[in-house]
Motif scaffolding. Structure first.
Motif, mmCIF file in Angstrom:
data_model
loop_
_atom_site.group_PDB
_atom_site.id
_atom_site.type_symbol
_atom_site.label_atom_id
_atom_site.label_comp_id
_atom_site.label_asym_id
_atom_site.label_seq_id
_atom_site.Cartn_x
_atom_site.Cartn_y
_atom_site.Cartn_z
ATOM 1 N N THR A 68 -38.034 6.852 11.319
ATOM 2 C CA THR A 68 -37.259 6.184 10.204
ATOM 3 C C THR A 68 -37.344 4.690 10.209
ATOM 4 O O THR A 68 -37.828 4.067 11.471
ATOM 5 C CB THR A 68 -35.357 6.135 10.743
ATOM 6 O OG1 THR A 68 -35.109 6.074 12.182
ATOM 7 C CG2 THR A 68 -35.266 7.749 10.018
ATOM 8 N N GLY A 69 -37.117 4.095 8.792
ATOM 9 C CA GLY A 69 -37.518 2.677 9.396
ATOM 10 C C GLY A 69 -37.385 2.255 7.767
ATOM 11 O O GLY A 69 -37.499 3.212 6.873
ATOM 12 N N ARG A 87 -35.990 10.684 17.317
ATOM 13 C CA ARG A 87 -35.858 10.389 16.161
ATOM 14 C C ARG A 87 -36.965 8.352 17.037
ATOM 15 O O ARG A 87 -36.228 8.317 18.104
ATOM 16 C CB ARG A 87 -34.361 9.598 16.215
ATOM 17 C CG ARG A 87 -34.114 8.790 15.204
ATOM 18 C CD ARG A 87 -33.197 8.953 14.143
ATOM 19 N NE ARG A 87 -32.522 9.771 13.758
ATOM 20 C CZ ARG A 87 -31.012 9.413 13.270
ATOM 21 N NH1 ARG A 87 -31.144 8.333 12.420
ATOM 22 N NH2 ARG A 87 -30.507 11.386 12.836
ATOM 23 N N GLN A 132 -37.092 5.210 15.670
ATOM 24 C CA GLN A 132 -36.821 4.128 14.612
ATOM 25 C C GLN A 132 -37.670 2.884 14.556
ATOM 26 O O GLN A 132 -38.075 2.364 15.235
ATOM 27 C CB GLN A 132 -35.408 3.467 15.044
ATOM 28 C CG GLN A 132 -34.878 2.476 14.394
ATOM 29 C CD GLN A 132 -34.447 2.765 12.731
ATOM 30 O OE1 GLN A 132 -34.071 4.010 12.291
ATOM 31 N NE2 GLN A 132 -34.930 1.858 11.826
#
Length: 454
Positions: A181-182, A319, A321
């Motif tokens: 994610t990002g 996850r 990040q």
């Protein structure tokens, strides 16, 4: 006549002569040797397709052990040569042992000429098939190397980046599903590729799929493939991305922009590691490492009913990040120098430097477009530069303030961008919700942003 190169090894010169006469009219080359010790010095053994090998060479010995020994030696030197064993002392257990050691067939003396020719022909067909398989494997290996070539690599030494790379190192050797994610432009695909490169699958393919660019009516065909005639434009069988990634890594980018309907189709494939091509009923098992990426807040989307909770659980074992550029300390200047060197070489402007004031401007900027924006900024500055030093005025950066229609966009294109930006901001970056608010399809919204490099 075939193109086969044949070698006959027998201590009986009458046998050598008879086989040479029989085979020379059918096959390209027939060579003979009477002593198996000559095998070790035989020139270019790998060019031989078939060897007819006697099983007994010492007088009074008929156990076949000598032949089995030389069979093993031949297979050590050239594993793919088809070897046909010959003996006057037939025994089932001896034939079975020879086949276990890698012989392609077994002939009893005296032989039937027709049967021997048929046996040699079959051995040659086997040899040709093995050559074709070897060539295909080599082509596949070369293709994988080309596909996996990635000239982009991760640049930076900040604590935030090192923390991410430390997690990548721990996770890479496993096969767990990873969600990266990002924000847009932070380098999520680079992280996915780093996971692949450090994994046990690094010699296999890395297949990247931009989920936002796939229209819903072609979703299954693109991911799962289709068979000829399954729909109007299906003029031939097609392998989908899941099959193409078999044995390697499948990277699904922009996964947060899928509709609920396509999410359901994807969930089944991810959960069972089995796909079915469009127009077929045959299930196909796939062995993939799954990595997904998004700039959306999937947890909030689940709460809002826009993303399936069970799908999130499936893709989110780990996850990662990726931090925005503004949180990566001194990496801004490290990356700026990296791209400066890249573009001065590309555009033939050696000796170009960034002065102190320009460096301070770059450091002070908030970089909403992250690394992608920095890349474009550096390329533009290099292209338009007129001297040997890049000054603050050479870097055209946004003010960082929110844009609104009242601020006066002067063209229809600028107004469209303002509306899209505001809609995405109001919907926390969710393409589907923003598209619905704007009254256009998600595909149209995505294409408009891609056109502008977003």
């Amino acid at each position: 006549m075939t193109d086969a190169n044949i070698l006959v090894i027998d201590d009986n010169k009458s046998v050598l002569s008879a086989l040479e006469i029989l085979l020379q009219f059918v096959h390209k080359s027939v060579q003979t040797i009477s002593n198996p010790n000559q095998i070790s010095s035989f020139p270019n053994l790998n060019a031989i397709d078939i060897i007819l090998l006697d099983m007994n060479f010492s007088a009074g010995v008929n156990t076949g052990n000598e032949g089995l020994y030389w069979l093993r030696e031949i297979k050590k030197k050239s594993p793919h040569i088809s070897v046909i064993m010959m003996t006057a002392y037939g025994a089932i257990d001896l034939a079975v042992e020879a086949l276990k050691e890698g012989a392609s067939d077994f002939i009893l003396k005296p032989w039937n000429n027709e049967r021997l020719l048929t046996t040699v022909k079959s051995a040659y067909e086997l040899r040709k098939s093995q050559k074709e398989v070897d060539q295909l494997k080599q082509k596949e290996s070369n293709l994988k190397q080309v596909i996996n070539q990635n000239k982009n690599f991760i640049v930076g030494t900040s604590k935030a980046l090192n923390s991410v790379l430390s997690l990548v190192q721990k996770v890479a050797k496993t096969d767990v599903n990873v969600l990266v994610t990002g924000e847009n432009g932070t380098g999520k695909e680079l992280i996915a590729r780093e996971l692949h490169n450090r994994s046990i699958r690094n010699n296999e393919v890395f297949i990247s799929v931009d989920m936002g660019s796939i229209s819903e009516n072609l979703f299954e065909s693109e991911l799962f493939g289709h068979v000829k005639g399954s729909f109007t434009d299906a003029k031939e069988d097609r392998v989908g991305k899941f099959e193409a990634a078999n044995g390697g890594t499948l990277f699904l980018d922009e996964i947060g922009n899928l509709s609920l309907q396509t999410q359901a189709k994807l969930l089944s494939a991810i959960q069972n590691r089995v796909i079915v091509r469009v127009g077929s009923n045959k299930p196909i098992s796939v062995d993939i490492r799954l990595i997904c990426a998004t700039n959306c807040n999937l947890d909030q989307m689940v709460a809002d009913g826009l993303f399936r909770e069970d799908l999130l659980y499936r893709i989110n074992t780990i996850r990662v990040q990726v931090p925005p550029l503004r949180e990566r300390d001194g990496d801004i200047l490290v990356l700026a120098d990296f791209y400066l060197n890249k573009f001065v070489n590309k555009y033939g402007k050696p000796g170009l430097k960034i002065n102190q004031a320009a460096q301070e401007k770059l450091m002070a900027y908030h970089w909403p477009g992250n690394i992608r924006e920095l890349l474009h900024t550096m390329e533009r500055a290099v292209i338009l530069s007129e001297g040997n030093v890049l000054k603050p005025t050479d870097f055209l950066l946004e003010t960082g303030q929110a844009v609104s229609i009242e601020n006066g966009p002067s063209t229809l294109e600028e107004m469209e961008l303002v509306m899209i930006t505001n809609a995405l901001n109001q919907n926390d970056g969710n393409y589907s919700a923003a598209a619905e608010q704007l009254g256009i399809s998600r595909q149209t919204l995505y294409n408009k942003l891609k056109k502008r490099g977003g």
